[in-house]
Design an enzyme around this catalytic site. Structure first.
Site, PDB file in Angstrom:
ATOM      1  N   HIS A  82     -11.774   8.670  13.170  1.00 46.32           N
ATOM      2  CA  HIS A  82     -12.180  10.026  12.798  1.00 46.32           C
ATOM      3  C   HIS A  82     -11.342  10.496  11.617  1.00 46.32           C
ATOM      4  CE1 HIS A  82     -13.624  14.137  13.434  1.00 46.32           C
ATOM      5  NE2 HIS A  82     -12.386  14.516  13.119  1.00 46.32           N
ATOM      6  N   ASP A 161     -16.988  22.734  22.789  1.00 49.72           N
ATOM      7  CA  ASP A 161     -16.496  22.802  21.414  1.00 49.72           C
ATOM      8  C   ASP A 161     -17.475  23.554  20.520  1.00 49.72           C
ATOM      9  OD1 ASP A 161     -14.619  22.093  19.267  1.00 49.72           O
ATOM     10  OD2 ASP A 161     -16.325  20.960  18.519  1.00 49.72           O
ATOM     11  N   ARG A 168     -14.343  30.630  17.029  1.00 48.10           N
ATOM     12  CA  ARG A 168     -13.123  30.557  16.197  1.00 48.10           C
ATOM     13  C   ARG A 168     -13.435  30.855  14.745  1.00 48.10           C
ATOM     14  NH1 ARG A 168     -11.553  24.699  17.007  1.00 48.10           N
ATOM     15  NH2 ARG A 168      -9.971  25.148  15.455  1.00 48.10           N
ATOM     16  N   SER A 183     -10.307  20.307  19.851  1.00 49.88           N
ATOM     17  CA  SER A 183     -11.679  20.232  19.346  1.00 49.88           C
ATOM     18  C   SER A 183     -12.005  18.803  18.899  1.00 49.88           C
ATOM     19  CB  SER A 183     -11.813  21.221  18.176  1.00 49.88           C
ATOM     20  OG  SER A 183     -12.950  20.971  17.418  1.00 49.88           O
ATOM     21  N   LYS A 187     -14.187  15.548  21.354  1.00 55.13           N
ATOM     22  CA  LYS A 187     -15.395  14.840  20.891  1.00 55.13           C
ATOM     23  C   LYS A 187     -15.153  13.324  20.863  1.00 55.13           C
ATOM     24  CE  LYS A 187     -15.465  17.824  17.553  1.00 55.13           C
ATOM     25  NZ  LYS A 187     -15.596  18.809  16.518  1.00 55.13           N
TER      26      LYS A 187
HETATM   27  N1  URA Z   1     -12.718  19.603  12.873  1.00 57.77           N
HETATM   28  C1  URA Z   1     -13.091  19.764  14.159  1.00 57.77           C
HETATM   29  O1  URA Z   1     -13.875  18.987  14.687  1.00 57.77           O
HETATM   30  N2  URA Z   1     -12.565  20.805  14.828  1.00 57.77           N
HETATM   31  C2  URA Z   1     -11.695  21.687  14.296  1.00 57.77           C
HETATM   32  O2  URA Z   1     -11.258  22.598  14.965  1.00 57.77           O
HETATM   33  C3  URA Z   1     -11.336  21.499  12.955  1.00 57.77           C
HETATM   34  C4  URA Z   1     -11.858  20.444  12.264  1.00 57.77           C
END
Ligand code: URA
Length: 440
Positions: A82, A161, A168, A183, A187
């Site tokens: 990621h 999320d 947010r 977050s 994932k």
């Molecule tokens: N990328 C994400 O997936 N979540 C965040 O909070 C910030 C960047």
């Protein structure tokens, strides 16, 4: 249990326990807890942060808030990767076929771009016909057959999320290390891989620009991975200038093909080889130097390109576009941006470069904006290069020529040109594992 008491506890700087975190995450996803109360809790977390234990628990409940992917029918260790996002970051397109060609199955879910950063799925979809929405069986079947598939995230992956991020975004609570870390990692955990490699970008084009904050984020995420039994490594890499020379969806496919055929810009190659060797290392292929040789051999021998070609065919893409990708650009009348003075490019504000590309149609300002696949920027000069007044710095591409002026203005604003050649910066700044943070 009352959400009011949980908010008050965090407001007063105390540690939340597992039941409280579970109550807040599940209650919010089920619609039993209101946005205004969760907003207050997020702001309390923003100011008072969370302990390692709280972040791990929060991540666990977020990861389990919706569908999770089971990759157990694919043999071997599955390593996910990621990136925290940047400009010109096409590394997933390059390292996935490298790793797959070395015998490691790559079953990857990726995201779309938003704002000035690009997304892997948009880049793949710029290849005519390429399908990123596969059924579960098609996805697993493709990996078992050819060793690689990259698809978009399923609709119900980590709904916690989706709701929390949207909140947010409008309550000025995005910039919080525990909230960003939970977050991202929720994932990754829900996507089912056994191990995780993170590319945390630092510098002017990164989501978090400051190195020390990136380091804190990287350490937090590595710790979360360990807490759920998924070994995680993070590389902190330089995003103080666009990665490679091409920014924009299909332009980045062109550059991907260049690298996979053994060419391409040095900065992009260096980062890709480092990421690929760390993925191979996490997969148990040997020590880092052996893994780097393996990755290099895959590029040099053409095996990585062959694997990319197989993936494009398997997901319905028109493979002729990767044999002569530059041909697609013939439909576009490009525009050259020339330098207004002579000197060295001392600095590139990479976020502004990304905005210049977005203005051409390569990115989305709003979630539902339609992307112009062929739009983007080809840089001829980057930080450290000398330019003469009137020399071509970059070429802009857009299907809508009216967009060139505004993009050119942003791009010229992004560049500082001065008399002194700047010092060369390191591309890989640190490697964070559960044992150490090694600085380079
Ligand atoms: N990328 C994400 O997936 N979540 C965040 O909070 C910030 C960047």
């Amino acid at each position: 249990m009352r959400i009011y008491d949980i908010i008050a506890k965090k407001r007063d700087g105390q540690e939340l326990n597992e039941q409280e975190i579970e109550y807040f995450v599940n209650g919010y996803v089920n619609g039993e807890i209101e946005d205004y109360q969760v907003s207050a809790l997020l702001m309390a977390i923003y100011f008072n942060s969370m302990t390692k234990n709280e972040v791990s628990i929060l991540t666990k409940y977020m990861a389990n808030s919706g569908d999770t992917v089971n990759l157990s029918s694919i043999p071997g260790i599955k390593v996910d990767k990621h990136s925290t996002g940047g400009v010109g970051d096409k590394t997933t397109l390059i390292i996935s076929p490298i790793v797959a060609s070395c015998g490691i199955n790559v079953a990857k879910m990726s995201g779309r771009g938003l704002g000035y950063t690009g997304g892997t799925i948009d880049k793949l979809e710029s290849i005519p016909g390429f399908r990123t929405s596969l059924s579960r069986d098609e996805f697993i079947g493709a990996v078992n057959k050819i060793g690689i598939s990259i698809v978009s995230q399923t609709g119900n992956l980590v709904p916690a999320d989706k709701k929390l991020y949207a909140l947010r975004d409008v309550t000025a609570t995005v910039e919080s290390i525990p909230l960003i870390a939970s977050s991202i990692m929720s994932k990754k955990i829900a996507a089912g891989a056994d191990k995780i490699l993170l590319d945390v970008k630092t510098g002017s084009g990164a989501f978090i620009k400051d190195f020390e904050r990136c380091r804190e984020l990287a350490e937090t995420m590595v710790n979360i991975g360990g807490s759920v039994g998924k070994e995680t490594t993070a590389l902190i890499t330089n995003m103080d200038r666009p990665l490679g020379n091409m920014v924009g969806n299909f332009l980045e496919v062109i550059e991907t093909v260049d690298v996979l055929k053994g060419g391409g810009p040095e900065d992009l190659k260096e980062i890709c080889l480092c990421l690929a060797s760390n993925m191979l290392y996490l997969s148990g292929k040997g020590d880092l130097s052996v893994c780097e040789e393996m990755a290099q051999e895959s590029l040099g021998s053409g095996r990585a390109f062959k694997k990319f070609e197989e993936m494009v065919i398997s997901q319905g893409g028109n493979v002729s576009w990767i044999y002569s990708p530059e041909d697609l650009l013939k439909n576009i009348k490009p525009y050259n941006v020339v330098s207004e003075k002579s000197g060295y490019i001392v600095n590139m504000d990479t976020e502004k470069c990304g905005i210049a590309s977005m203005k051409l149609g390569a990115g989305r300002e709003k979630k539902d904006d339609i992307i112009d696949n062929l739009a983007g920027i080809k840089f001829h000069k980057k930080t450290g290069d000398y330019v003469n007044k009137g020399e071509n710095i970059a070429t802009l591409y857009s299907s809508n020529r009216l967009k060139y002026m505004d993009s050119e203005r942003s791009l010229l604003e992004a560049l500082d040109i001065g008399d002194t050649k700047p010092e060369k910066q390191k591309l890989i700044k640190a490697r964070v594992t559960k044992e150490e943070c090694k600085l380079f």
